[in-house]
Design a protein around this motif. Sequence first.
Motif, mmCIF file in Angstrom:
data_model
loop_
_atom_site.group_PDB
_atom_site.id
_atom_site.type_symbol
_atom_site.label_atom_id
_atom_site.label_comp_id
_atom_site.label_asym_id
_atom_site.label_seq_id
_atom_site.Cartn_x
_atom_site.Cartn_y
_atom_site.Cartn_z
ATOM 1 N N HIS A 1 0.816 -1.211 0.000
ATOM 2 C CA HIS A 1 0.000 0.000 0.000
ATOM 3 C C HIS A 1 0.851 1.264 0.000
ATOM 4 N N LYS A 2 1.923 1.284 0.751
ATOM 5 C CA LYS A 2 2.753 2.488 0.822
ATOM 6 C C LYS A 2 3.625 2.586 -0.438
ATOM 7 N N LYS A 3 3.598 3.744 -1.058
ATOM 8 C CA LYS A 3 4.288 3.931 -2.329
ATOM 9 C C LYS A 3 5.799 3.798 -2.199
ATOM 10 N N GLU A 4 6.322 4.115 -1.010
ATOM 11 C CA GLU A 4 7.783 4.049 -0.838
ATOM 12 C C GLU A 4 8.279 2.637 -0.537
ATOM 13 N N TYR A 5 7.359 1.669 -0.450
ATOM 14 C CA TYR A 5 7.742 0.271 -0.286
ATOM 15 C C TYR A 5 7.835 -0.401 -1.652
ATOM 16 N N PHE A 6 8.649 -1.441 -1.732
ATOM 17 C CA PHE A 6 8.922 -2.067 -3.018
ATOM 18 C C PHE A 6 8.233 -3.430 -3.114
ATOM 19 N N ASN A 7 7.673 -3.702 -4.278
ATOM 20 C CA ASN A 7 6.851 -4.880 -4.481
ATOM 21 C C ASN A 7 7.648 -6.179 -4.401
ATOM 22 N N ILE A 8 6.900 -7.268 -4.214
ATOM 23 C CA ILE A 8 7.459 -8.616 -4.154
ATOM 24 C C ILE A 8 7.008 -9.373 -5.397
ATOM 25 N N GLN A 9 7.902 -10.174 -5.965
ATOM 26 C CA GLN A 9 7.550 -11.059 -7.060
ATOM 27 C C GLN A 9 8.034 -12.464 -6.748
ATOM 28 N N HIS A 10 7.224 -13.452 -7.158
ATOM 29 C CA HIS A 10 7.538 -14.858 -6.888
ATOM 30 C C HIS A 10 7.143 -15.657 -8.123
ATOM 31 N N LEU A 11 8.106 -16.308 -8.770
ATOM 32 C CA LEU A 11 7.874 -17.071 -9.992
ATOM 33 C C LEU A 11 8.407 -18.487 -9.804
ATOM 34 N N ILE A 12 7.535 -19.487 -10.046
ATOM 35 C CA ILE A 12 7.930 -20.876 -9.807
ATOM 36 C C ILE A 12 7.538 -21.760 -10.995
ATOM 37 N N PRO A 13 8.460 -22.055 -11.909
ATOM 38 C CA PRO A 13 8.225 -23.095 -12.901
ATOM 39 C C PRO A 13 8.677 -24.444 -12.336
ATOM 40 N N GLY A 14 7.924 -25.497 -12.646
ATOM 41 C CA GLY A 14 8.300 -26.802 -12.124
ATOM 42 C C GLY A 14 7.417 -27.893 -12.686
ATOM 43 N N ALA A 15 7.472 -29.070 -12.064
ATOM 44 C CA ALA A 15 6.680 -30.209 -12.510
ATOM 45 C C ALA A 15 6.377 -31.118 -11.332
ATOM 46 N N LEU A 16 5.183 -31.700 -11.363
ATOM 47 C CA LEU A 16 4.746 -32.700 -10.380
ATOM 48 C C LEU A 16 4.800 -34.073 -11.032
ATOM 49 N N PHE A 17 5.433 -35.034 -10.322
ATOM 50 C CA PHE A 17 5.509 -36.418 -10.779
ATOM 51 C C PHE A 17 4.665 -37.266 -9.828
ATOM 52 N N SER A 18 3.608 -37.894 -10.362
ATOM 53 C CA SER A 18 2.737 -38.743 -9.558
ATOM 54 C C SER A 18 3.123 -40.200 -9.758
#
Length: 265
Positions: free
Chosen positions: A198-215
């Motif tokens: 919310h505060k403009k002087e704070y910096f955003n977070i990004q989270h990126l997860i490529p992967g695979a599930l093996f059943s």
Amino acid sequence: YYMGLEDTYNTGIGLSYQLSQWRFDFAYFRQAAPKGSISDNTLDNDVGNGRYSYAVVPTTGYAGNTLVDANIRELNHFNLRARYKLNENIEFGVSGQLGSIYNKELNSRKWGTSTALHIVADYNKWNFKGEFISYNYNAQGNNKEKLDILQMAAYGAAYDVATKGNIYILGLAYMIPINRKFIKYIQPYIDYSIVDKHKKEYFNIQHLIPGALFSMGPIYTYVDFALGKNQPWLTSNFGEGLGKGTANARWNSRFNINIGYYFNQ
């Protein structure tokens, strides 16, 4: 999850009700899960760092740029979720949380609200998930000032969290049937989320997860390559990522393999 909004185990009671294509879930949580214990004396047991679920802990916070003491904890949370099945492949949902953060030093509490909208859609072998969350951890420090940053903890460590913001989440997965002796299917996926503070002087977070599930029968194996900017477990500065953050933060990464064995009831 790292902001205490998902996969959270608290002390309370829940009810579910099915009505045609609607499903309603209600829960009341008196307080966060017990803080647990950790054997490492270098970590601060008093704030409840030994738990699995992230929760607000009584340490410090920031009111503006001023570091203040904050003897606070979560107390009396009411959660409601309504889900609607449009058909077998599409679900829409809305969620809400009303909860207080209690300051023991002041013997008073502040109430905050969080809301969310979600969609889950399947098409052939594709799966899509999307969610929008608006959260507000309304809390005050021991000096009665409104906190812009508080601390949450689990796994033996506490870190800063911005008290207000929006979260955007997208996930896409594809099912590849194998049906061999050792592998039932493989599901590649990619998940992406961003926290807009919310505060403009704070910096955003990004989270990126490529992967695979093996059943493989009762064994589920996740293999992924997690990347993050200002994400607490994937950052050059652990304590500040979810708080104020760092300008021009670089992408950090972690290779992860998670193997779980599921027992049938």
